[in-house]
Design a protein around this motif. Structure first.
Motif, PDB file in Angstrom:
ATOM      1  N   ASN A  71      -0.623   0.800  -6.389  1.00 45.46           N
ATOM      2  CA  ASN A  71      -0.603  -0.500  -4.568  1.00 45.46           C
ATOM      3  C   ASN A  71       0.106  -1.711  -5.034  1.00 45.46           C
ATOM      4  O   ASN A  71       1.247  -2.241  -5.048  1.00 45.46           O
ATOM      5  CB  ASN A  71      -1.907  -0.809  -4.350  1.00 45.46           C
ATOM      6  CG  ASN A  71      -1.911   0.283  -3.142  1.00 45.46           C
ATOM      7  OD1 ASN A  71      -1.113   1.436  -2.906  1.00 45.46           O
ATOM      8  ND2 ASN A  71      -3.756   0.561  -3.462  1.00 45.46           N
TER       9      ASN A  71
ATOM     10  N   HIS B 118       1.214  -0.759   0.013  1.00 46.19           N
ATOM     11  CA  HIS B 118       0.509  -0.126  -0.040  1.00 46.19           C
ATOM     12  C   HIS B 118       1.191   0.837  -0.246  1.00 46.19           C
ATOM     13  O   HIS B 118       1.714   1.348   0.640  1.00 46.19           O
ATOM     14  CB  HIS B 118      -1.166   0.227   1.369  1.00 46.19           C
ATOM     15  CG  HIS B 118      -1.859   1.110   1.539  1.00 46.19           C
ATOM     16  ND1 HIS B 118      -1.380   2.481   1.785  1.00 46.19           N
ATOM     17  CD2 HIS B 118      -3.892   1.608   0.505  1.00 46.19           C
ATOM     18  CE1 HIS B 118      -2.347   3.095   1.865  1.00 46.19           C
ATOM     19  NE2 HIS B 118      -3.076   2.788   1.195  1.00 46.19           N
TER      20      HIS B 118
ATOM     21  N   CYS C 204       5.198   3.924   8.394  1.00 40.85           N
ATOM     22  CA  CYS C 204       5.751   3.236   6.762  1.00 40.85           C
ATOM     23  C   CYS C 204       7.264   2.786   6.845  1.00 40.85           C
ATOM     24  O   CYS C 204       7.965   3.215   7.505  1.00 40.85           O
ATOM     25  CB  CYS C 204       5.033   3.775   5.836  1.00 40.85           C
ATOM     26  SG  CYS C 204       5.596   5.124   5.533  1.00 40.85           S
TER      27      CYS C 204
ATOM     28  N   GLU D  56      10.248   3.590   4.686  1.00 42.18           N
ATOM     29  CA  GLU D  56      10.626   4.863   3.718  1.00 42.18           C
ATOM     30  C   GLU D  56      12.030   3.841   2.514  1.00 42.18           C
ATOM     31  O   GLU D  56      12.342   3.146   3.248  1.00 42.18           O
ATOM     32  CB  GLU D  56      11.016   6.313   3.865  1.00 42.18           C
ATOM     33  CG  GLU D  56      10.954   6.966   3.057  1.00 42.18           C
ATOM     34  CD  GLU D  56      11.539   7.982   3.883  1.00 42.18           C
ATOM     35  OE1 GLU D  56      11.246   9.183   3.534  1.00 42.18           O
ATOM     36  OE2 GLU D  56      12.489   7.922   4.664  1.00 42.18           O
TER      37      GLU D  56
ATOM     38  N   GLN E  98       3.511   0.651   2.848  1.00 44.71           N
ATOM     39  CA  GLN E  98       2.740  -0.239   3.978  1.00 44.71           C
ATOM     40  C   GLN E  98       2.982  -1.518   3.669  1.00 44.71           C
ATOM     41  O   GLN E  98       2.961  -2.168   1.715  1.00 44.71           O
ATOM     42  CB  GLN E  98       2.049  -0.135   4.673  1.00 44.71           C
ATOM     43  CG  GLN E  98       2.081   1.360   4.870  1.00 44.71           C
ATOM     44  CD  GLN E  98       0.899   1.456   6.399  1.00 44.71           C
ATOM     45  OE1 GLN E  98       0.566   0.465   6.904  1.00 44.71           O
ATOM     46  NE2 GLN E  98       0.505   2.977   6.187  1.00 44.71           N
TER      47      GLN E  98
ATOM     48  N   ASP F 190       1.819   4.456   0.820  1.00 47.37           N
ATOM     49  CA  ASP F 190       1.221   6.005   1.511  1.00 47.37           C
ATOM     50  C   ASP F 190       1.956   7.499   1.491  1.00 47.37           C
ATOM     51  O   ASP F 190       1.025   8.146   1.389  1.00 47.37           O
ATOM     52  CB  ASP F 190       2.137   5.912   3.402  1.00 47.37           C
ATOM     53  CG  ASP F 190       1.484   5.065   3.350  1.00 47.37           C
ATOM     54  OD1 ASP F 190       0.746   4.427   3.223  1.00 47.37           O
ATOM     55  OD2 ASP F 190       1.672   4.896   4.725  1.00 47.37           O
TER      56      ASP F 190
ATOM     57  N   HIS G 159       8.602   7.449  10.548  1.00 47.12           N
ATOM     58  CA  HIS G 159       7.314   7.357   9.703  1.00 47.12           C
ATOM     59  C   HIS G 159       7.234   6.283  10.514  1.00 47.12           C
ATOM     60  O   HIS G 159       7.234   5.362  10.902  1.00 47.12           O
ATOM     61  CB  HIS G 159       8.093   6.910   8.245  1.00 47.12           C
ATOM     62  CG  HIS G 159       8.809   8.380   7.462  1.00 47.12           C
ATOM     63  ND1 HIS G 159       7.905   9.470   7.209  1.00 47.12           N
ATOM     64  CD2 HIS G 159       9.740   8.334   6.965  1.00 47.12           C
ATOM     65  CE1 HIS G 159       8.823  10.222   6.417  1.00 47.12           C
ATOM     66  NE2 HIS G 159       9.210   9.531   6.305  1.00 47.12           N
TER      67      HIS G 159
END
Length: 248
Positions: free
Chosen positions: A122, A4, A26, A28, A78, A6, A24
């Motif tokens: 995605n 997913h 998520c 990176e 993610q 972000d 973060h």
């Protein structure tokens, strides 16, 4: 592989600019298309240059310092990886720019906003994760001698450029001392001795086969200046570059 997206941005960081420590929620990935500097990821400091990227896990503190103007592309994503977590660190985009190609496809998709572009983004994140897992497998499971061969090939292809042994060690995943030991064990020379041997080899070839000036040959062979080149050349061969050319 499900993923997913972000965030996804492309920007230019100014010379001597700094991104202060932050985290973060998520993963990176920060891709350095152009430029140089350093980034601290958790407890480790890495030195980046063109076509390298850092991968940072969620919640890891990291920063960035730019020695030159840098063109940067960064993406947050993610995923549920289960028993296959991604490994933090600095990587070189080796596979014919596969990572950059995926990121550029994401940018085009985001800009065009065609039907189902969110699903497409995605999907591309999923492809990116697979490439990173494959890349991680490549960089972590290679025999040490193969990593040293990669470093040697890099030197062979870039002998006329500025070469940092510290950076080479970092890129193949070793400490400076460990990398130096493995390299010398394989080739009988330390990495820097090997660099200099390749530079002298190139300089001799240019002296014999071209009419280029000594200054130009010094520069083309990767030496800092004419004085250094002439001094080291005579110390190594017993002749000045000009005397060597005349003898040939």
């Amino acid at each position: 592989m499900n993923g997913h997206l972000d965030f996804l941005f492309r920007t230019t960081r100014p010379q001597n600019g700094m991104i202060h420590p932050h985290r973060h929620q998520c993963y990176e990935l920060v891709y350095y298309m152009q430029g140089s500097g350093s980034t601290r990821v958790g407890e480790y400091t890495h030195h980046f240059h063109n076509d390298t990227f850092t991968l940072i896990k969620p919640h890891t503190l990291h920063d960035e310092k730019h020695v030159t103007d840098s063109e940067v592309l960064f993406v947050g994503f993610q995923t549920e990886l289960g028993k296959y977590p991604l490994r933090e660190g600095l990587y070189l985009d080796q596979s014919e720019g596969a990572i950059l190609a995926l990121l550029q496809r994401m940018i085009i998709e985001m800009q065009n906003k065609r039907s189902f572009y969110t699903a497409k983004l995605n999907h591309l994140v999923g492809e990116l994760i697979i490439e990173l897992l494959r890349y991680d497998e490549f960089t972590t499971s290679e025999p040490s001698v193969d990593k040293v061969i990669y470093a040697k090939n890099y030197i062979d292809e870039n002998v006329s450029q500025k070469i940092s042994v510290d950076l080479l060690a970092d890129l193949v995943g070793y400490s400076y001392d460990r990398f130096r030991h493995l390299f010398k064990e394989e080739y009988g020379l330390s990495p820097m001795q090997y660099v200099m041997s390749k530079r002298f080899e190139l300089a001799k070839r240019l002296l014999k086969q071209t009419d280029l000036s000594i200054s130009t040959i010094s520069n083309e062979s990767g030496f800092s200046n004419d004085t250094q080149f002439c001094s080291l050349f005579k110390k190594t061969t017993g002749l000045s570059p000009r005397q060597y050319r005349m003898q040939q």
